[in-house]
Write a protein that holds these residues in place. Structure first.
Motif, PDB file in Angstrom:
ATOM      1  N   VAL A 187       0.855  -1.190   0.000  1.00  0.00           N
ATOM      2  CA  VAL A 187       0.000   0.000   0.000  1.00  0.00           C
ATOM      3  C   VAL A 187       0.887   1.235   0.000  1.00  0.00           C
ATOM      4  CG1 VAL A 187      -1.762   1.288   1.288  1.00  0.00           C
ATOM      5  CG2 VAL A 187      -1.838  -1.216   1.211  1.00  0.00           C
ATOM      6  N   ARG A 188       0.657   2.125  -0.937  1.00  0.00           N
ATOM      7  CA  ARG A 188       1.431   3.372  -1.008  1.00  0.00           C
ATOM      8  C   ARG A 188       0.654   4.540  -0.446  1.00  0.00           C
ATOM      9  NH1 ARG A 188       6.374   2.090  -3.241  1.00  0.00           N
ATOM     10  NH2 ARG A 188       6.744   3.998  -2.090  1.00  0.00           N
ATOM     11  N   LYS A 189      -0.667   4.465  -0.572  1.00  0.00           N
ATOM     12  CA  LYS A 189      -1.488   5.589  -0.133  1.00  0.00           C
ATOM     13  C   LYS A 189      -2.902   5.107   0.154  1.00  0.00           C
ATOM     14  CE  LYS A 189      -3.127  10.048  -1.820  1.00  0.00           C
ATOM     15  NZ  LYS A 189      -3.361  10.819  -3.048  1.00  0.00           N
ATOM     16  N   VAL A 190      -3.491   5.637   1.225  1.00  0.00           N
ATOM     17  CA  VAL A 190      -4.887   5.344   1.555  1.00  0.00           C
ATOM     18  C   VAL A 190      -5.655   6.663   1.460  1.00  0.00           C
ATOM     19  CG1 VAL A 190      -6.477   4.468   3.313  1.00  0.00           C
ATOM     20  CG2 VAL A 190      -4.159   3.515   3.152  1.00  0.00           C
ATOM     21  N   ASP A 191      -6.649   6.688   0.591  1.00  0.00           N
ATOM     22  CA  ASP A 191      -7.462   7.897   0.434  1.00  0.00           C
ATOM     23  C   ASP A 191      -8.888   7.573   0.869  1.00  0.00           C
ATOM     24  OD1 ASP A 191      -8.957  10.078  -0.377  1.00  0.00           O
ATOM     25  OD2 ASP A 191      -7.880  10.339  -2.273  1.00  0.00           O
ATOM     26  N   LYS A 192      -9.158   7.862   2.157  1.00  0.00           N
ATOM     27  CA  LYS A 192     -10.476   7.490   2.692  1.00  0.00           C
ATOM     28  C   LYS A 192     -11.601   8.321   2.088  1.00  0.00           C
ATOM     29  CE  LYS A 192      -8.719   5.485   6.910  1.00  0.00           C
ATOM     30  NZ  LYS A 192      -8.766   5.376   8.370  1.00  0.00           N
ATOM     31  N   GLU A 193     -11.320   9.579   1.779  1.00  0.00           N
ATOM     32  CA  GLU A 193     -12.375  10.419   1.200  1.00  0.00           C
ATOM     33  C   GLU A 193     -12.825   9.903  -0.152  1.00  0.00           C
ATOM     34  OE1 GLU A 193     -11.871  14.658   1.095  1.00  0.00           O
ATOM     35  OE2 GLU A 193     -11.168  14.649   3.169  1.00  0.00           O
ATOM     36  N   ALA A 194     -11.859   9.575  -0.998  1.00  0.00           N
ATOM     37  CA  ALA A 194     -12.188   9.086  -2.343  1.00  0.00           C
ATOM     38  C   ALA A 194     -12.445   7.583  -2.347  1.00  0.00           C
ATOM     39  CB  ALA A 194     -11.070   9.436  -3.308  1.00  0.00           C
ATOM     40  N   ASP A 241      -9.737   1.077   6.293  1.00  0.00           N
ATOM     41  CA  ASP A 241      -9.364   1.193   7.703  1.00  0.00           C
ATOM     42  C   ASP A 241      -8.405   0.089   8.122  1.00  0.00           C
ATOM     43  OD1 ASP A 241     -11.055   3.438   8.204  1.00  0.00           O
ATOM     44  OD2 ASP A 241     -12.777   2.077   8.207  1.00  0.00           O
ATOM     45  N   ALA A 242      -8.317  -0.945   7.289  1.00  0.00           N
ATOM     46  CA  ALA A 242      -7.516  -2.114   7.661  1.00  0.00           C
ATOM     47  C   ALA A 242      -6.038  -1.938   7.329  1.00  0.00           C
ATOM     48  CB  ALA A 242      -8.060  -3.364   6.955  1.00  0.00           C
ATOM     49  N   VAL A 243      -5.720  -0.954   6.492  1.00  0.00           N
ATOM     50  CA  VAL A 243      -4.328  -0.791   6.056  1.00  0.00           C
ATOM     51  C   VAL A 243      -3.865   0.664   6.153  1.00  0.00           C
ATOM     52  CG1 VAL A 243      -4.330  -2.759   4.466  1.00  0.00           C
ATOM     53  CG2 VAL A 243      -5.076  -0.516   3.646  1.00  0.00           C
ATOM     54  N   LYS A 244      -2.541   0.814   6.139  1.00  0.00           N
ATOM     55  CA  LYS A 244      -1.934   2.147   6.078  1.00  0.00           C
ATOM     56  C   LYS A 244      -0.778   2.083   5.083  1.00  0.00           C
ATOM     57  CE  LYS A 244       1.063   1.219  10.042  1.00  0.00           C
ATOM     58  NZ  LYS A 244       0.864  -0.238   9.980  1.00  0.00           N
ATOM     59  N   ALA A 245      -0.313   3.236   4.664  1.00  0.00           N
ATOM     60  CA  ALA A 245       0.792   3.286   3.710  1.00  0.00           C
ATOM     61  C   ALA A 245       1.974   2.484   4.245  1.00  0.00           C
ATOM     62  CB  ALA A 245       1.201   4.734   3.458  1.00  0.00           C
ATOM     63  N   GLY A 246       2.555   1.682   3.394  1.00  0.00           N
ATOM     64  CA  GLY A 246       3.703   0.861   3.780  1.00  0.00           C
ATOM     65  C   GLY A 246       3.333  -0.579   4.094  1.00  0.00           C
ATOM     66  N   ASP A 247       2.046  -0.857   4.327  1.00  0.00           N
ATOM     67  CA  ASP A 247       1.629  -2.224   4.632  1.00  0.00           C
ATOM     68  C   ASP A 247       1.784  -3.126   3.410  1.00  0.00           C
ATOM     69  OD1 ASP A 247       0.974  -1.616   7.215  1.00  0.00           O
ATOM     70  OD2 ASP A 247      -1.207  -1.740   6.954  1.00  0.00           O
ATOM     71  N   LYS A 248       2.234  -4.337   3.682  1.00  0.00           N
ATOM     72  CA  LYS A 248       2.281  -5.359   2.634  1.00  0.00           C
ATOM     73  C   LYS A 248       0.942  -6.099   2.647  1.00  0.00           C
ATOM     74  CE  LYS A 248       6.936  -5.562   1.652  1.00  0.00           C
ATOM     75  NZ  LYS A 248       7.352  -4.242   2.140  1.00  0.00           N
ATOM     76  N   VAL A 249       0.386  -6.300   1.479  1.00  0.00           N
ATOM     77  CA  VAL A 249      -0.920  -6.961   1.389  1.00  0.00           C
ATOM     78  C   VAL A 249      -0.887  -8.058   0.321  1.00  0.00           C
ATOM     79  CG1 VAL A 249      -2.252  -4.946   2.156  1.00  0.00           C
ATOM     80  CG2 VAL A 249      -1.772  -5.235  -0.274  1.00  0.00           C
ATOM     81  N   LYS A 250      -1.883  -8.915   0.414  1.00  0.00           N
ATOM     82  CA  LYS A 250      -2.165  -9.858  -0.670  1.00  0.00           C
ATOM     83  C   LYS A 250      -3.611  -9.602  -1.045  1.00  0.00           C
ATOM     84  CE  LYS A 250       1.172 -13.412   0.400  1.00  0.00           C
ATOM     85  NZ  LYS A 250       1.404 -14.738   0.984  1.00  0.00           N
ATOM     86  N   PHE A 251      -3.873  -9.500  -2.352  1.00  0.00           N
ATOM     87  CA  PHE A 251      -5.218  -9.080  -2.754  1.00  0.00           C
ATOM     88  C   PHE A 251      -5.602  -9.639  -4.111  1.00  0.00           C
ATOM     89  CE2 PHE A 251      -4.543  -5.753  -6.022  1.00  0.00           C
ATOM     90  CZ  PHE A 251      -3.147  -5.680  -5.989  1.00  0.00           C
ATOM     91  N   GLU A 294      -5.817  -9.208   2.165  1.00  0.00           N
ATOM     92  CA  GLU A 294      -5.269  -9.668   3.437  1.00  0.00           C
ATOM     93  C   GLU A 294      -4.030  -8.847   3.728  1.00  0.00           C
ATOM     94  OE1 GLU A 294      -4.081 -13.707   2.833  1.00  0.00           O
ATOM     95  OE2 GLU A 294      -6.115 -14.400   2.472  1.00  0.00           O
ATOM     96  N   VAL A 295      -3.860  -8.462   4.975  1.00  0.00           N
ATOM     97  CA  VAL A 295      -2.639  -7.756   5.350  1.00  0.00           C
ATOM     98  C   VAL A 295      -1.603  -8.818   5.708  1.00  0.00           C
ATOM     99  CG1 VAL A 295      -1.591  -6.052   6.893  1.00  0.00           C
ATOM    100  CG2 VAL A 295      -4.003  -5.833   6.233  1.00  0.00           C
ATOM    101  N   SER A 296      -0.420  -8.739   5.080  1.00  0.00           N
ATOM    102  CA  SER A 296       0.645  -9.698   5.356  1.00  0.00           C
ATOM    103  C   SER A 296       1.375  -9.263   6.611  1.00  0.00           C
ATOM    104  CB  SER A 296       1.639  -9.739   4.181  1.00  0.00           C
ATOM    105  OG  SER A 296       0.956  -9.976   2.974  1.00  0.00           O
ATOM    106  N   LYS A 297       1.669 -10.224   7.468  1.00  0.00           N
ATOM    107  CA  LYS A 297       2.398  -9.909   8.705  1.00  0.00           C
ATOM    108  C   LYS A 297       3.895 -10.038   8.473  1.00  0.00           C
ATOM    109  CE  LYS A 297      -1.328  -9.177  10.942  1.00  0.00           C
ATOM    110  NZ  LYS A 297      -1.699  -7.810  11.310  1.00  0.00           N
TER     111      LYS A 297
END
Ligand SMILES: [Cu+2]
Length: 111
Positions: free
Chosen positions: A45-52, A83-93, A108-111
């Protein structure tokens, strides 16, 4: 006479073959939309834009969409994903295409 028969056969073939082709195409599209058995792709994840309600994700190849690795903006199927992720999180999707936009269907957020 021979020629007339051949032309008639060709027209008959075309009228049978073309609807068959259209059916095969729409079937493939439906499978993409249903994203059945789509493999999870790794991303960051590079950016989370909750408004958009959008996520920018640097992702690996998305084979179901025929897309190479890149960084791009996705919409989300469920706003709770924002809400589940923030910038920098590694995910699988998994992602699906909806007209001109792409939607994160499962994440899924990777740990
Ligand atoms: Cu992409």
């Amino acid at each position: 006479m021979k020629r007339t028969i051949r032309t008639a056969a060709l027209v008959l073939f075309a009228s049978v073959a073309i609807p068959g082709l259209a059916q095969a195409t729409s079937h493939a599209t439906l499978q993409d939309d249903a994203h059945a058995d789509v493999a999870l792709t790794e991303g960051e994840v590079r950016k989370v834009d909750k408004e958009a309600k959008k996520l920018t994700i640097r992702h690996g190849p998305l084979e179901n969409l025929g897309m190479p690795a890149m960084t791009m903006v996705f919409q989300v199927k469920d706003p709770a994903m924002l809400d589940a992720v923030k910038a920098g999180d590694k995910v699988k999707f998994t992602a699906a295409r909806d007209g001109g936009s792409y939607i994160v269907m499962q994440m899924e957020v990777s740990k």
